[in-house]
Design an enzyme around this catalytic site. Structure first.
Site, PDB file in Angstrom:
ATOM      1  N   GLY A  18      10.522  12.040  -5.586  1.00 11.56           N
ATOM      2  CA  GLY A  18       9.858  11.685  -4.346  1.00 11.56           C
ATOM      3  C   GLY A  18       8.407  11.291  -4.479  1.00 11.56           C
ATOM      4  O   GLY A  18       8.032  10.454  -5.308  1.00 11.56           O
ATOM      5  N   ILE A  19       7.564  11.919  -3.663  1.00 17.02           N
ATOM      6  CA  ILE A  19       6.143  11.603  -3.636  1.00 17.02           C
ATOM      7  C   ILE A  19       5.502  11.888  -4.985  1.00 17.02           C
ATOM      8  O   ILE A  19       4.665  11.116  -5.474  1.00 17.02           O
ATOM      9  CB  ILE A  19       5.443  12.394  -2.518  1.00 17.02           C
ATOM     10  N   ARG A  39      10.169  22.627 -11.563  1.00 16.44           N
ATOM     11  CA  ARG A  39      11.110  23.638 -12.020  1.00 16.44           C
ATOM     12  C   ARG A  39      12.261  23.065 -12.836  1.00 16.44           C
ATOM     13  O   ARG A  39      12.786  23.728 -13.739  1.00 16.44           O
ATOM     14  CB  ARG A  39      11.686  24.402 -10.821  1.00 16.44           C
ATOM     15  N   ASP A  59       7.299  27.400 -12.513  1.00 16.05           N
ATOM     16  CA  ASP A  59       7.536  27.881 -11.151  1.00 16.05           C
ATOM     17  C   ASP A  59       6.171  28.098 -10.500  1.00 16.05           C
ATOM     18  O   ASP A  59       5.425  29.003 -10.890  1.00 16.05           O
ATOM     19  CB  ASP A  59       8.328  29.185 -11.190  1.00 16.05           C
ATOM     20  N   VAL A  60       5.834  27.277  -9.507  1.00 18.45           N
ATOM     21  CA  VAL A  60       4.496  27.365  -8.925  1.00 18.45           C
ATOM     22  C   VAL A  60       4.300  28.609  -8.075  1.00 18.45           C
ATOM     23  O   VAL A  60       3.176  28.885  -7.635  1.00 18.45           O
ATOM     24  CB  VAL A  60       4.148  26.112  -8.096  1.00 18.45           C
ATOM     25  N   GLY A  88       6.584  21.427  -2.748  1.00 17.43           N
ATOM     26  CA  GLY A  88       6.767  22.017  -1.422  1.00 17.43           C
ATOM     27  C   GLY A  88       8.233  22.085  -1.047  1.00 17.43           C
ATOM     28  O   GLY A  88       9.072  21.382  -1.609  1.00 17.43           O
ATOM     29  N   TYR A 151       7.173  26.233   8.034  1.00 14.40           N
ATOM     30  CA  TYR A 151       6.709  25.020   7.370  1.00 14.40           C
ATOM     31  C   TYR A 151       5.405  24.537   7.989  1.00 14.40           C
ATOM     32  O   TYR A 151       4.428  24.249   7.279  1.00 14.40           O
ATOM     33  CB  TYR A 151       7.779  23.931   7.472  1.00 14.40           C
ATOM     34  N   LYS A 155       1.656  24.328   6.184  1.00 13.23           N
ATOM     35  CA  LYS A 155       0.927  23.070   6.051  1.00 13.23           C
ATOM     36  C   LYS A 155      -0.396  23.106   6.827  1.00 13.23           C
ATOM     37  O   LYS A 155      -1.378  22.480   6.394  1.00 13.23           O
ATOM     38  CB  LYS A 155       1.801  21.902   6.508  1.00 13.23           C
ATOM     39  N   ARG A 195      20.851  19.000   7.502  1.00 16.54           N
ATOM     40  CA  ARG A 195      20.774  20.154   8.395  1.00 16.54           C
ATOM     41  C   ARG A 195      21.043  19.754   9.841  1.00 16.54           C
ATOM     42  O   ARG A 195      21.687  20.494  10.597  1.00 16.54           O
ATOM     43  CB  ARG A 195      19.404  20.824   8.267  1.00 16.54           C
TER      44      ARG A 195
END
Length: 254
Positions: A18-19, A39, A59-60, A88, A151, A155, A195
């Site tokens: 992704g980003i 990870r 692993d952050v 994230g 979430y 943020k 979801r």
């Protein structure tokens, strides 16, 4: 593309997809030495094969693992002069049904890890002539989000951390900024679509349209839009951009 970043070392958390992967591509194209951290080995190696540089598993949510991984990155690419805090996760549920486990997991990954990564790289960033610390936040940093309280809270915290560090280090060579995307065409958004399908019974087409409709443009933001902005913030010419929360959402926040 000119060698704008002059072999400076950029470390990107969540760099395998992704980003993060887009940021790695754009920073490398501008001349940076890139470390992608995450990870899962497979997506990290895929990105590394494209941009070169280094792939480091970590692993952050584990500060010891962060310190170990950053030292490994330094050993290969030198001091960390640009840190892109991108890792994230997200989830969705009515607040009354949100579990403490979900809250803790999201806060640990999105906010506490941002603190730990920034602190772990800080000596390098301050020693650099053009230190750059960029947080990938979200439009959820700027407004409430129903069914995603953990979430949004995480943020909002990232944006508060960014603004505080920007002021604290304003008289140094380090700039601290955030990009705040809307819904981006990434796996995280695909998970959100899944979801919606599971919880509403809507088709994939209907669920995708509902998510895309959250952006004023009616389409998902392309990851390269975010990667290009991250690269731009890393340039020496961006030295006076500090404490900015740059929204990239197709006009939703206008």
């Amino acid at each position: 593309m000119p060698d704008w970043l002059q072999s400076r070392h950029a470390l990107i958390t969540g760099g395998g997809t992704g980003i993060g992967a887009s940021a790695a591509t754009h920073l490398n194209a501008a001349g940076a030495k890139v470390t992608v951290l995450g990870r899962r080995a497979e997506p990290l190696e895929f990105v590394r094969n494209i941009v070169g540089g280094t792939a480091v598993q970590a692993d952050v949510t584990d500060r010891g693992d962060i310190d170990r991984a950053f030292d490994e990155a330094r050993a290969t690419n030198g001091p960390i002069e640009m840190l892109i805090v991108n890792a994230g996760i997200a989830d969705s549920a009515p607040f009354a049904k949100t579990t403490r486990e979900s809250w803790d997991r999201i806060i640990a990954t999105n906010l506490t890890a941002a603190f730990d990564c920034a602190q772990a790289a800080l000596p390098d960033l301050l020693a650099s002539e053009h230190g750059r610390l960029i947080f990938v936040a979200s439009v959820a940093s700027l407004r409430g989000v129903p069914y995603a309280a953990p979430y949004a809270a995480s943020k909002h915290g990232v944006l508060g951390l960014m603004r505080s560090l920007a002021v604290e280090f304003a008289r140094t060579s380090l700039t601290v900024n955030a990009v705040c995307p809307g819904y981006v065409d990434t796996q995280m958004t695909s998970d959100s679509i899944a979801r919606v399908m599971a919880k509403t019974g809507r088709s994939e087409e209907q669920s995708r349209a509902a998510i895309e409709g959250q952006n004023a443009s009616g389409r998902l933001v392309h990851p390269d839009t975010i990667g290009t902005m991250i690269m731009t913030l890393c340039l020496a010419q961006s030295q006076d951009v500090n404490g900015a929360a740059i929204t990239i959402d197709g006009g939703t926040s206008a």
